[in-house]
Design an enzyme around this catalytic site. Structure first.
Site, PDB file in Angstrom:
ATOM      1  N   GLY A  49       0.810  -1.208   0.110  1.00  0.00           N
ATOM      2  CA  GLY A  49       0.041   0.053   0.021  1.00  0.00           C
ATOM      3  C   GLY A  49       0.835   1.267   0.095  1.00  0.00           C
ATOM      4  N   TYR A 200     -13.508  -3.030  11.089  1.00  0.00           N
ATOM      5  CA  TYR A 200     -12.293  -2.477  11.209  1.00  0.00           C
ATOM      6  C   TYR A 200     -11.561  -2.720  12.463  1.00  0.00           C
ATOM      7  CZ  TYR A 200      -8.518   0.920  10.493  1.00  0.00           C
ATOM      8  OH  TYR A 200      -7.347   1.561  10.340  1.00  0.00           O
TER       9      TYR A 200
HETATM   10  N1  LIG Z   1      -5.216   7.209   8.817  1.00  0.00           N
HETATM   11  C1  LIG Z   1      -5.485   6.932  10.001  1.00  0.00           C
HETATM   12  O1  LIG Z   1      -6.049   7.531  10.639  1.00  0.00           O
HETATM   13  C2  LIG Z   1      -5.176   5.441  10.400  1.00  0.00           C
HETATM   14  C3  LIG Z   1      -5.170   5.159  11.881  1.00  0.00           C
HETATM   15  C4  LIG Z   1      -4.953   3.665  12.407  1.00  0.00           C
HETATM   16  C5  LIG Z   1      -4.052   3.118  11.488  1.00  0.00           C
HETATM   17  N2  LIG Z   1      -4.198   3.165   9.981  1.00  0.00           N
HETATM   18  C6  LIG Z   1      -3.711   2.204   9.247  1.00  0.00           C
HETATM   19  O2  LIG Z   1      -2.508   2.584   8.490  1.00  0.00           O
HETATM   20  C7  LIG Z   1      -2.324   1.953   7.122  1.00  0.00           C
HETATM   21  C8  LIG Z   1      -2.368   2.708   6.015  1.00  0.00           C
HETATM   22  O3  LIG Z   1      -3.603   3.493   5.822  1.00  0.00           O
HETATM   23  P1  LIG Z   1      -3.648   5.092   5.345  1.00  0.00           P
HETATM   24  O4  LIG Z   1      -4.342   5.822   6.433  1.00  0.00           O
HETATM   25  O5  LIG Z   1      -2.180   5.653   4.709  1.00  0.00           O
HETATM   26  O6  LIG Z   1      -4.686   4.808   4.372  1.00  0.00           O
HETATM   27  P2  LIG Z   1      -4.592   5.008   2.590  1.00  0.00           P
HETATM   28  O7  LIG Z   1      -3.825   6.232   2.243  1.00  0.00           O
HETATM   29  O8  LIG Z   1      -6.096   4.695   2.321  1.00  0.00           O
HETATM   30  O9  LIG Z   1      -3.475   3.900   1.968  1.00  0.00           O
HETATM   31  C9  LIG Z   1      -3.897   2.847   2.032  1.00  0.00           C
HETATM   32  C10 LIG Z   1      -2.973   1.786   0.942  1.00  0.00           C
HETATM   33  O10 LIG Z   1      -3.568   0.578   1.090  1.00  0.00           O
HETATM   34  C11 LIG Z   1      -3.865   0.030  -0.354  1.00  0.00           C
HETATM   35  N3  LIG Z   1      -4.918  -0.863  -0.362  1.00  0.00           N
HETATM   36  C12 LIG Z   1      -6.158  -0.769  -0.074  1.00  0.00           C
HETATM   37  N4  LIG Z   1      -6.977  -1.986  -0.623  1.00  0.00           N
HETATM   38  C13 LIG Z   1      -5.805  -2.688  -1.192  1.00  0.00           C
HETATM   39  C14 LIG Z   1      -5.972  -4.082  -1.836  1.00  0.00           C
HETATM   40  N5  LIG Z   1      -7.189  -4.568  -1.873  1.00  0.00           N
HETATM   41  N6  LIG Z   1      -4.939  -4.394  -2.421  1.00  0.00           N
HETATM   42  C15 LIG Z   1      -3.696  -3.838  -2.389  1.00  0.00           C
HETATM   43  N7  LIG Z   1      -3.708  -2.338  -1.723  1.00  0.00           N
HETATM   44  C16 LIG Z   1      -4.672  -1.926  -0.975  1.00  0.00           C
HETATM   45  C17 LIG Z   1      -4.259   1.238  -1.009  1.00  0.00           C
HETATM   46  O11 LIG Z   1      -4.193   1.307  -2.265  1.00  0.00           O
HETATM   47  P3  LIG Z   1      -5.094   2.161  -3.250  1.00  0.00           P
HETATM   48  O12 LIG Z   1      -4.857   3.482  -3.148  1.00  0.00           O
HETATM   49  O13 LIG Z   1      -5.370   1.439  -4.686  1.00  0.00           O
HETATM   50  O14 LIG Z   1      -6.460   1.921  -2.666  1.00  0.00           O
HETATM   51  C18 LIG Z   1      -3.265   2.303  -0.324  1.00  0.00           C
HETATM   52  O15 LIG Z   1      -2.196   2.440  -0.880  1.00  0.00           O
HETATM   53  C19 LIG Z   1      -3.762   1.002   6.988  1.00  0.00           C
HETATM   54  O16 LIG Z   1      -3.469  -0.213   7.649  1.00  0.00           O
HETATM   55  C20 LIG Z   1      -4.772   1.629   8.145  1.00  0.00           C
HETATM   56  O17 LIG Z   1      -5.516   0.848   8.715  1.00  0.00           O
HETATM   57  C21 LIG Z   1      -4.454   4.448   9.655  1.00  0.00           C
END
Ligand SMILES: NC(=O)c1ccc[n+]([C@@H]2O[C@H](COP(=O)([O-])OP(=O)(O)OC[C@H]3O[C@@H](n4cnc5c(N)ncnc54)[C@H](OP(=O)(O)O)[C@@H]3O)[C@@H](O)[C@H]2O)c1
Length: 321
Positions: A49, A200
């Protein structure tokens, strides 16, 4: 009458404004950047990701440290844009792409077969890909889409790379979990069930239980395993929430939450910092170890979850660790 209504409205706006300002400063004050200067020339890092959000900024940081970075993404166009941007910003040309879709076990297997064949060693595997707010629904593997993206796929991917990781040691597996795992109480019965409001949190609790169980199973190796909560970050992850909600929530998130770059700091810390190089099976936030959530302390359950997951992703006998 109109005047008193205006007065109430005024105080309401001032109150909401004060709360927002308080949260903004609270979240920003907590933010603790990774202070490690570890050089990563000659090291290989896989970031899942990596095309956006926390994954992108983690990959960019590793690139600036000189690592060979493999961007594991599902969308070729977005992956290429991220690759070009990382090369431009870091000046490091050793950035490559491997396509993988976390909603398909076949895709995970193909990705791992490719990595096992073509990548000499893995110094860091950053399990970052994740999704939130998706509608419940089964994939072609018969698994719930959120469960599969956030938990089963990183589980399978890591297990299928374990032999390579063992040979690469000392190396690190870093799992991006969430504080939502603290508020969750998953059971063997609720694993892989569709519950829009809980799914989630359940998957994020499982990321931490997986981290602990993997660390236990690899305790005699040089593979170190970490779980982390990145904080509240404004990224694309919120895009699947209802539009009316986003209209109000996006401006607030932009104001209060950490940026994706700030949110990548604990992922980077767990991947490179010397202070934690001998740790394994622990939980981190704001670039330091934090107390394990009560919901993730039961190691008997962690073991049972591991076995159930192995069955659900159809691990063969010789692949089990
Ligand atoms: N943002 C927050 O506040 C927060 C808080 C706690 C934990 N997290 C965790 O941090 C991690 C990163 O999240 P983020 O906030 O940076 O979100 P994000 O910007 O949406 O990034 C998520 C990444 O995962 C990829 N992804 C999603 N579904 C996928 C699939 N089926 N196959 C391959 N790749 C996939 C997305 O690809 P696409 O662009 O193609 O969709 C994107 O590259 C996640 O595990 C999330 O649960 C985030």
């Amino acid at each position: 009458m109109l005047c008193s209504l205006c007065g109430v409205l005024f105080y309401f706006v001032v109150f909401v404004g004060a709360v927002l300002v308080f949260f903004r400063f609270w979240i920003k004050t907590l933010a603790n950047p990774c202070k490690s200067y570890t050089c990563m020339v000659g090291k290989t890092v896989i970031v899942t990701g990596a095309n956006t959000g926390i994954g992108y900024y983690s990959a960019l940081d590793f690139a600036k440290r000189g690592a060979n970075v493999i961007l594991a993404c599902r969308n070729e166009r977005k992956a290429n844009e991220a690759k070009d941007s990382i090369i431009k910003k870091s000046g490091n040309p050793n950035i490559s792409i491997k396509l993988v879709d976390f909603r398909s076990l076949k895709s995970i297997r193909e990705f791992c077969a490719d990595v096992n064949k073509t990548v000499e060693k893995i110094d860091v595997l950053l399990n970052n890909a994740g999704a939130a707010g998706l509608k419940p629904g089964l994939t072609e593997d018969g698994l719930d889409g959120v469960w599969q993206t956030n938990y089963f796929s990183p589980y399978l991917l890591t297990v299928l790379l374990v032999e390579k990781l063992k040979k690469s040691g000392p190396c690190r597996v870093v799992n991006v979990a969430s504080i939502m795992g603290k508020l969750s109480n998953v059971s063997l019965e609720t694993v892989n069930t569709c519950n829009e409001s809980m799914v989630y949190s359940w998957t994020k609790q499982c990321n931490i239980l997986f981290t602990r169980e993997l660390a236990k199973r690899l305790k005699d190796t040089k593979v170190h395993v970490y779980a982390l909560h990145p904080g509240a970050i404004y990224t694309d992850i919120w895009r699947h929430l209802p539009k009316w909600f986003l209209l109000v929530w996006i401006p607030m998130m932009k104001f209060i939450y950490k940026t994706a770059e700030e949110g990548a700091q604990t992922s980077i810390y767990c991947s490179v910092a010397k202070e934690c190089e001998n740790d394994s099976g622990k939980l981190y936030a704001e670039c330091k170890e934090i107390e394990m959530y009560d919901s993730c302390k039961d190691m008997t359950f962690a073991e049972a979850l591991w076995e159930k997951s192995a069955d659900l992703v159809k691990l063969q006998e010789h692949e089990r660790i």
